[in-house]
Design a protein around this motif. Structure first.
Motif, PDB file in Angstrom:
ATOM      1  N   SER A 229       1.013  -1.180  -0.017  1.00  0.00           N
ATOM      2  CA  SER A 229      -0.255  -0.014  -0.048  1.00  0.00           C
ATOM      3  C   SER A 229       0.651   1.310   0.053  1.00  0.00           C
ATOM      4  CB  SER A 229      -0.772   0.186   1.060  1.00  0.00           C
ATOM      5  OG  SER A 229      -0.353   0.003   2.282  1.00  0.00           O
ATOM      6  N   ARG A 230       2.071   1.178   0.480  1.00  0.00           N
ATOM      7  CA  ARG A 230       3.003   2.279   0.666  1.00  0.00           C
ATOM      8  C   ARG A 230       3.752   2.416  -0.684  1.00  0.00           C
ATOM      9  NH1 ARG A 230      -0.351   2.331   4.622  1.00  0.00           N
ATOM     10  NH2 ARG A 230       0.198   3.840   6.422  1.00  0.00           N
ATOM     11  N   MET A 231       3.351   1.754  -2.028  1.00  0.00           N
ATOM     12  CA  MET A 231       3.837   2.065  -3.315  1.00  0.00           C
ATOM     13  C   MET A 231       2.680   2.743  -3.813  1.00  0.00           C
ATOM     14  SD  MET A 231       6.790   0.456  -3.091  1.00  0.00           S
ATOM     15  CE  MET A 231       7.283   0.547  -4.949  1.00  0.00           C
ATOM     16  N   ARG A 232       3.081   3.997  -4.429  1.00  0.00           N
ATOM     17  CA  ARG A 232       2.136   4.845  -5.052  1.00  0.00           C
ATOM     18  C   ARG A 232       1.549   4.546  -6.098  1.00  0.00           C
ATOM     19  NH1 ARG A 232       3.434   9.326  -0.783  1.00  0.00           N
ATOM     20  NH2 ARG A 232       5.269   8.518  -0.126  1.00  0.00           N
ATOM     21  N   PHE A 233       1.194   3.491  -6.727  1.00  0.00           N
ATOM     22  CA  PHE A 233       0.763   3.215  -7.897  1.00  0.00           C
ATOM     23  C   PHE A 233      -0.856   3.329  -7.923  1.00  0.00           C
ATOM     24  CE2 PHE A 233       1.628  -0.859  -5.979  1.00  0.00           C
ATOM     25  CZ  PHE A 233       0.186  -1.387  -5.706  1.00  0.00           C
TER      26      PHE A 233
ATOM     27  N   GLU B 288      15.956  11.606   4.146  1.00  0.00           N
ATOM     28  CA  GLU B 288      16.000  12.822   3.479  1.00  0.00           C
ATOM     29  C   GLU B 288      16.918  12.982   2.089  1.00  0.00           C
ATOM     30  OE1 GLU B 288      17.714  15.217   6.754  1.00  0.00           O
ATOM     31  OE2 GLU B 288      15.774  15.126   7.908  1.00  0.00           O
ATOM     32  N   GLY B 289      17.723  12.286   1.879  1.00  0.00           N
ATOM     33  CA  GLY B 289      18.779  12.496   0.851  1.00  0.00           C
ATOM     34  C   GLY B 289      18.102  12.197  -0.622  1.00  0.00           C
ATOM     35  N   VAL B 290      18.811  11.504  -1.430  1.00  0.00           N
ATOM     36  CA  VAL B 290      18.561  11.460  -2.866  1.00  0.00           C
ATOM     37  C   VAL B 290      17.362  10.406  -2.754  1.00  0.00           C
ATOM     38  CG1 VAL B 290      20.653   9.862  -3.212  1.00  0.00           C
ATOM     39  CG2 VAL B 290      19.468  10.728  -5.181  1.00  0.00           C
ATOM     40  N   PRO B 291      16.280  10.681  -3.444  1.00  0.00           N
ATOM     41  CA  PRO B 291      15.300   9.705  -3.461  1.00  0.00           C
ATOM     42  C   PRO B 291      15.246   8.463  -4.502  1.00  0.00           C
ATOM     43  CG  PRO B 291      14.406  11.841  -4.470  1.00  0.00           C
ATOM     44  CD  PRO B 291      15.977  11.950  -4.133  1.00  0.00           C
ATOM     45  N   ASN B 292      16.297   7.999  -4.719  1.00  0.00           N
ATOM     46  CA  ASN B 292      16.755   6.806  -5.727  1.00  0.00           C
ATOM     47  C   ASN B 292      16.422   5.584  -5.250  1.00  0.00           C
ATOM     48  OD1 ASN B 292      18.526   6.618  -3.995  1.00  0.00           O
ATOM     49  ND2 ASN B 292      20.447   6.889  -5.410  1.00  0.00           N
ATOM     50  N   PHE B 293      15.235   5.174  -4.524  1.00  0.00           N
ATOM     51  CA  PHE B 293      15.359   3.735  -3.823  1.00  0.00           C
ATOM     52  C   PHE B 293      13.893   3.642  -3.575  1.00  0.00           C
ATOM     53  CE2 PHE B 293      15.332   6.533  -0.419  1.00  0.00           C
ATOM     54  CZ  PHE B 293      14.419   5.898   0.644  1.00  0.00           C
TER      55      PHE B 293
ATOM     56  N   ALA C 248       8.102   7.279   8.471  1.00  0.00           N
ATOM     57  CA  ALA C 248       8.831   8.507   7.843  1.00  0.00           C
ATOM     58  C   ALA C 248       9.143   8.332   6.541  1.00  0.00           C
ATOM     59  CB  ALA C 248      10.207   8.438   9.138  1.00  0.00           C
ATOM     60  N   LEU C 249       9.695   7.327   6.025  1.00  0.00           N
ATOM     61  CA  LEU C 249      10.030   7.354   4.710  1.00  0.00           C
ATOM     62  C   LEU C 249       8.647   7.921   3.855  1.00  0.00           C
ATOM     63  CD1 LEU C 249      11.848   3.984   4.303  1.00  0.00           C
ATOM     64  CD2 LEU C 249      12.591   6.179   4.243  1.00  0.00           C
ATOM     65  N   TYR C 250       7.545   7.187   4.485  1.00  0.00           N
ATOM     66  CA  TYR C 250       6.321   7.480   3.436  1.00  0.00           C
ATOM     67  C   TYR C 250       6.074   9.172   3.460  1.00  0.00           C
ATOM     68  CZ  TYR C 250       1.778   7.062   1.328  1.00  0.00           C
ATOM     69  OH  TYR C 250       0.734   7.158   0.571  1.00  0.00           O
ATOM     70  N   GLU C 251       6.164   9.584   4.509  1.00  0.00           N
ATOM     71  CA  GLU C 251       5.910  10.882   4.909  1.00  0.00           C
ATOM     72  C   GLU C 251       6.511  11.901   3.787  1.00  0.00           C
ATOM     73  OE1 GLU C 251       4.055  10.697   9.174  1.00  0.00           O
ATOM     74  OE2 GLU C 251       6.012  11.386   9.042  1.00  0.00           O
ATOM     75  N   ASN C 252       7.822  11.380   3.806  1.00  0.00           N
ATOM     76  CA  ASN C 252       8.718  12.006   2.789  1.00  0.00           C
ATOM     77  C   ASN C 252       8.895  11.549   1.355  1.00  0.00           C
ATOM     78  OD1 ASN C 252      10.337  14.332   2.538  1.00  0.00           O
ATOM     79  ND2 ASN C 252      12.085  13.530   3.102  1.00  0.00           N
ATOM     80  N   HIS C 253       7.771  11.016   1.042  1.00  0.00           N
ATOM     81  CA  HIS C 253       7.602  10.642  -0.412  1.00  0.00           C
ATOM     82  C   HIS C 253       8.528   9.398  -0.796  1.00  0.00           C
ATOM     83  CE1 HIS C 253       4.584  13.877  -1.113  1.00  0.00           C
ATOM     84  NE2 HIS C 253       5.527  14.508  -0.285  1.00  0.00           N
TER      85      HIS C 253
END
Ligand code: F6P
Length: 528
Positions: free
Chosen positions: A27-31, A359-364, A402-407
């Motif tokens: 559910s936390r994958m935003r498709f 917080e860093g590069v969102p590449n994952f 925390a991850l989800y809140e930061n996209h």
């Protein structure tokens, strides 16, 4: 998305396998639904490909091989009765052998039973056994396993030194599907010498796990090793945990291998369902496709919140990256596919790289593995009403949130406990997800042409080393690197020659370098 909508999405997408007690939350994958619908035709094809594969199609066309790891846990699915029988018989042989070793019915010449195992193998011939040993080996196993999974002399020494006083009761497994991979071959030769050094007859301690008639098999046969177990050409190295490769070491450690197979079989049944939402492997493949745009644009960070699953990410690294990391698709187009995998464990990594994830590069995208059972006995309270396990569980939820809140998207896999059944199921889940994803992106998941290039280049370096030594042996006076390169007929390989000589010099291998080591052009080389 507000809390209510998110809770609804969670419930809509939650997958639960009742028999295994396994949950999968995507559910936390935003498709969205449009995305899922758009992939339906590709999934239809992927499900059809998988049916053909399981029936014995040549699913690995370059190597002209069937892909049969699913038959290992359900031999009745094998395409011929002979194969069905062979799989079942091999399993019985493994169990019988393990029992004889554990009871001492088969024992080493100078001890009444074997106490330790050295397992020599690399890649798929090491990662599965290592993962399973870490996850499932009892605290006091009947035989304690040690791994040599490289050609690093210091690494080999470390194991041999640790076992110096118990070599006479140590069984050696040499695991290599091809029977010709240099690293395990080197390990075997060094270990053999160590046994000879203690006047121990290596053949009385050695077991080969390899393809019938491979070089290793021939050696084991000629020398009369304790046992030989077959590896099949229709099982790839990275999907071999449930073949002799994984089952022999596991059985010897007292791990219930039938339960591993049973868990995998149950998962295989669940991942055969041709319906994305009701197939956990399809849900993973869908999520991976979504995260990386079908091109691996995002890395897969695997975080099991359980120490015993530490090696799962390393195991998955080979399974996913060697399977999916391909230059060409099945039609010959250049596609540069793959998904990078890394990770260790939670919450330990919270204090290492999770800062960048948050917080860093969102590449994952993250995969959190949750284990419901904290430990096998009641937990003491750390604070009133709170246990260490509550903290671990809280940290998992906290990181996910925390991850989800930061996209940053995440998947959560939940198992009831770490046991042979759930470990078998996890392996089977990811094997199938990789297979389905490969179909979605139209690549062959079952070959590894890129590895061959590295092996060839390494062999060329060793040939070059021989030529360089020959040149130095015929020359009396010191030579420059350029002169050596010219005489060896390898002027374009001068840098490689410098690196070879520096290595030989550092190891007192009879080569002397005169001059400034940091200025290659100043060097003169001779044999000392
Ligand atoms: O079992 P083998 O044949 O020694 O191969 C070891 C590993 O080498 C590879 O062929 C290439 O890295 C892997 O696929 C395999 O698991």
């Amino acid at each position: 998305m507000d809390a209510k909508a998110l809770w609804q999405r969670y419930q809509n997408w939650l997958y639960f396998h009742e028999g295994l007690g396994l949950y999968l939350d995507v559910s936390r994958m935003r498709f969205d639904d449009t995305f899922v619908d758009s992939l339906q035709p590709k999934f239809d094809q992927a499900f059809a490909d998988m049916v053909a594969l399981e029936k014995g199609a040549i699913a690995n066309p370059d190597e002209n091989r069937m892909v049969g790891h699913y038959w290992l846990r359900n031999p009745d699915l094998a395409p011929t009765p002979e194969l069905t029988q062979e799989i079942a018989q091999t399993l019985e042989q493994i169990e019988a052998f393990a029992e004889k070793i554990q009871t001492g019915a088969i024992h080493p010449p100078r001890a009444n039973r074997f106490t330790d195992i050295i397992s020599i193998g690399i890649g798929g011939s090491a990662l599965g056994p290592q993962f399973v040993a870490e996850a499932l080996s009892p605290d006091f196993p009947p035989l304690k396993i040690h791994f040599i999974d490289n050609t690093d002399p210091a690494g080999i020494d470390r194991i041999l030194t640790q076992l110096r006083n118990s070599l006479a009761s140590t069984l050696v497994l040499v695991i290599s599907k091809s029977g010709g991979t240099p690293e395990p071959r080197n390990g075997m030769i060094e270990v053999k010498k160590a046994y000879a050094g203690q006047n121990l007859e290596f053949s009385q301690y050695a077991v080969a796990i390899t393809s019938v008639d491979s070089n290793l098999d021939k050696i084991a046969k000629a020398e009369g090793w304790l046992a030989r177990f077959p590896m099949y050409d229709w099982v790839g190295g990275r999907t071999s945990e449930m073949s002799t490769v994984g089952l022999v070491p596991a059985a010897l450690q007292g791990i219930d291998i039938r339960a591993i197979l049973e868990g995998a079989k149950e998962m295989d049944d669940a991942t055969r369902v041709a319906d994305i939402k009701n197939n956990p492997a399809a849900l993973l493949a869908l999520s991976w496709y979504y995260a990386g745009n079908g091109k691996g644009e995002k890395d897969m960070v695997v975080l099991p919140y359980k120490d015993s699953l530490l090696l799962f990410s390393r195991y998955l690294q080979q399974l996913v990256m060697e399977s999916l990391g391909k230059e060409k698709d099945l039609d010959g187009n250049t596609v540069y596919q793959g998904i990078a995998v890394y990770g260790n464990k939670g919450s330990t990594d919270q204090h290492a790289y999770v800062q960048q994830l948050r917080e860093g590069v969102p590449n994952f995208f993250a995969t959190l593995i949750e284990v419901l059972e904290d430990r096998q006995s009641p937990s003491p309270e750390i604070d009133p009403g709170v246990t260490s396990g509550d903290y671990l569980s809280g940290f998992l939820q906290g990181t996910r949130q925390a991850l989800y809140e930061n996209h940053r998207d995440s998947i959560t896999v939940t198992i009831p406990q770490v046991n042979p059944r759930t470990v078998g199921a996890l392996i089977a889940l990811y094997e199938r997800a990789v297979g389905l994803y490969a179909s979605l992106v139209n690549i062959n998941a079952y070959h590894q042409p890129g590895v061959e290039a590295g092996k060839k280049a390494a062999a060329a370096i060793l040939d070059l080393q021989k030529s360089v030594i020959e040149v130095l042996q015929t020359e009396k006076s010191p030579l420059t690197l350029a002169e050596i390169a010219e005489k060896a007929g390898a002027t374009e390989k001068i840098e490689a020659i410098y690196i070879i000589l520096r290595h030989l010099y550092a190891n007192q291998r009879g080569v002397v370098l005169h001059g400034n080591l940091g200025q290659p052009s100043s060097l003169k080389v001779s044999l000392g």
